[in-house]
Scaffold this motif. Structure first.
Motif, PDB file in Angstrom:
ATOM      1  N   ARG A 104       0.860  -1.287  -0.012  1.00 54.03           N
ATOM      2  CA  ARG A 104      -0.067  -0.045   0.026  1.00 54.03           C
ATOM      3  C   ARG A 104       1.041   1.328   0.102  1.00 54.03           C
ATOM      4  O   ARG A 104       1.680   1.362   0.881  1.00 54.03           O
ATOM      5  N   VAL A 105       0.723   2.048  -0.837  1.00 55.54           N
ATOM      6  CA  VAL A 105       1.433   3.379  -1.251  1.00 55.54           C
ATOM      7  C   VAL A 105       0.480   4.544  -1.141  1.00 55.54           C
ATOM      8  O   VAL A 105      -0.770   4.417  -1.212  1.00 55.54           O
ATOM      9  N   GLY A 110      -3.273  12.270  -1.681  1.00 56.99           N
ATOM     10  CA  GLY A 110      -3.670  11.635  -0.235  1.00 56.99           C
ATOM     11  C   GLY A 110      -4.690  10.159  -0.613  1.00 56.99           C
ATOM     12  O   GLY A 110      -5.022   9.584   0.318  1.00 56.99           O
ATOM     13  N   GLU A 111      -4.782   9.831  -1.951  1.00 59.23           N
ATOM     14  CA  GLU A 111      -5.273   8.450  -1.843  1.00 59.23           C
ATOM     15  C   GLU A 111      -4.426   7.336  -1.932  1.00 59.23           C
ATOM     16  O   GLU A 111      -3.260   7.576  -2.400  1.00 59.23           O
ATOM     17  N   GLU A 112      -4.917   6.295  -1.507  1.00 62.36           N
ATOM     18  CA  GLU A 112      -3.972   5.149  -1.426  1.00 62.36           C
ATOM     19  C   GLU A 112      -4.182   4.155  -2.611  1.00 62.36           C
ATOM     20  O   GLU A 112      -5.214   4.086  -3.045  1.00 62.36           O
ATOM     21  N   ALA A 113      -2.966   3.700  -3.073  1.00 62.27           N
ATOM     22  CA  ALA A 113      -2.826   2.828  -4.242  1.00 62.27           C
ATOM     23  C   ALA A 113      -2.251   1.598  -3.807  1.00 62.27           C
ATOM     24  O   ALA A 113      -1.484   1.523  -2.627  1.00 62.27           O
ATOM     25  N   LEU A 191       0.659   0.592 -10.324  1.00 62.06           N
ATOM     26  CA  LEU A 191      -0.473   0.964  -9.301  1.00 62.06           C
ATOM     27  C   LEU A 191      -1.947   0.465  -9.710  1.00 62.06           C
ATOM     28  O   LEU A 191      -2.140   0.472 -10.958  1.00 62.06           O
ATOM     29  N   LEU A 192      -2.600   0.142  -8.620  1.00 60.24           N
ATOM     30  CA  LEU A 192      -3.977  -0.271  -8.698  1.00 60.24           C
ATOM     31  C   LEU A 192      -4.850   0.467  -7.888  1.00 60.24           C
ATOM     32  O   LEU A 192      -4.239   1.016  -6.587  1.00 60.24           O
ATOM     33  N   LEU A 193      -5.951   0.892  -8.094  1.00 64.23           N
ATOM     34  CA  LEU A 193      -6.903   1.580  -7.167  1.00 64.23           C
ATOM     35  C   LEU A 193      -8.243   0.645  -6.701  1.00 64.23           C
ATOM     36  O   LEU A 193      -8.483  -0.150  -7.541  1.00 64.23           O
TER      37      LEU A 193
END
Length: 261
Positions: A104-105, A110-113, A191-193
């Motif tokens: 998790r990054v 401010g959104e986590e990916a 990256l994935l959301l």
């Protein structure tokens, strides 16, 4: 005759999408943590001239009807989350996940990916970050006077400070899983959301309760199989050619009809 033109055209469109997916897979054959995609297709509606089970003029039941398909369309492009081969790098900041889970990054907005690529770096403040500078969550800050970094299978991060013989734990790396990883949205940069289809993220300790263990000094390679993709490319090319030939043949038949009129 016109129907065959449109039907073959849908086939060409479908095979073009299939080729696009295969090309992207091959382009990322050396991308750490990359997961290949697969295009799924489904047939279109059928034009029914006679329904099965209707009565004939003699009162007998017709065992089969007359249905003519109208082509194909794309149904989904799904990511396949099989584990890629582990590649030993010897770099202390390189991490591979042996099993389920994502790192998790935190992105700048401010959104986590989430990512499977464990090619981490150290920024100017000592944080473990991705190649684009996105910090790992929860944050791991490596002291300036650290001489060696050790990360265990369960995510414990230990450092050996200059002049000290015993290691000091500075944090723990967590992993995240989803009930449906195929529902994650790929946004590039490895990256994935999260999406409603992926389910809510579940955080946990590596190596416990279904989470994969960490391997320090390794990177997970792409799960793209070059031979499979090449065979798929040849099949796609042949299917595209055949659909193109169907359009040419239909056009020639229409020309023959026009010449008779």
């Amino acid at each position: 005759m016109i129907r065959s033109l449109w039907t073959a055209a849908t086939g060409m469109t479908a095979q073009q999408l299939n080729m696009d997916v295969i090309s992207n897979n091959l382009a990322n054959v050396n991308t750490a943590g990359f997961k290949k995609s697969r295009a799924d297709f489904q047939d279109l509606l059928y034009q029914v001239s006679r329904a099965a089970g209707t009565e004939s003029v003699n009162g007998d039941e017709v065992p089969t009807g007359i249905q003519v398909g109208l082509g194909t369309r794309s149904a989904a492009v799904q990511k396949i989350f099989t584990t890629g081969d582990l590649q030993q790098t010897g770099n202390d900041l390189d991490l591979a996940i042996e099993g389920n889970g994502f790192f998790r990054v935190l992105m700048p907005d401010g959104e986590e990916a989430y990512t499977r690529s464990g090619a981490f770096k150290k920024d100017g403040t000592g944080r473990m970050v991705t190649s684009d500078g996105y910090p790992l969550e929860p944050q791991i800050v490596i002291p300036e006077n650290a001489t060696r970094l050790s990360i265990t299978e369960d995510g414990a991060v230990n450092v050996y400070l200059d002049g000290e013989a015993e290691p000091n734990q500075i944090g723990t790396i967590e992993l995240t899983t989803f009930s449906n990883p195929a529902g994650l949205e790929a946004i590039g940069r490895n990256l994935l959301l999260e999406t409603p289809a992926s389910g809510a993220p579940v955080d946990g300790i590596p190596g416990q309760e279904g989470f994969g263990a960490l391997a320090q000094g390794f990177l997970e390679g792409s799960n793209v199989n070059i031979m499979e993709e090449m065979v798929g490319m040849i099949t796609t090319q042949r299917a595209y050619e055949i659909n193109s030939k169907a359009i040419q043949t239909s056009d020639q038949m229409l020309q023959m009809v026009n010449n008779l009129i």
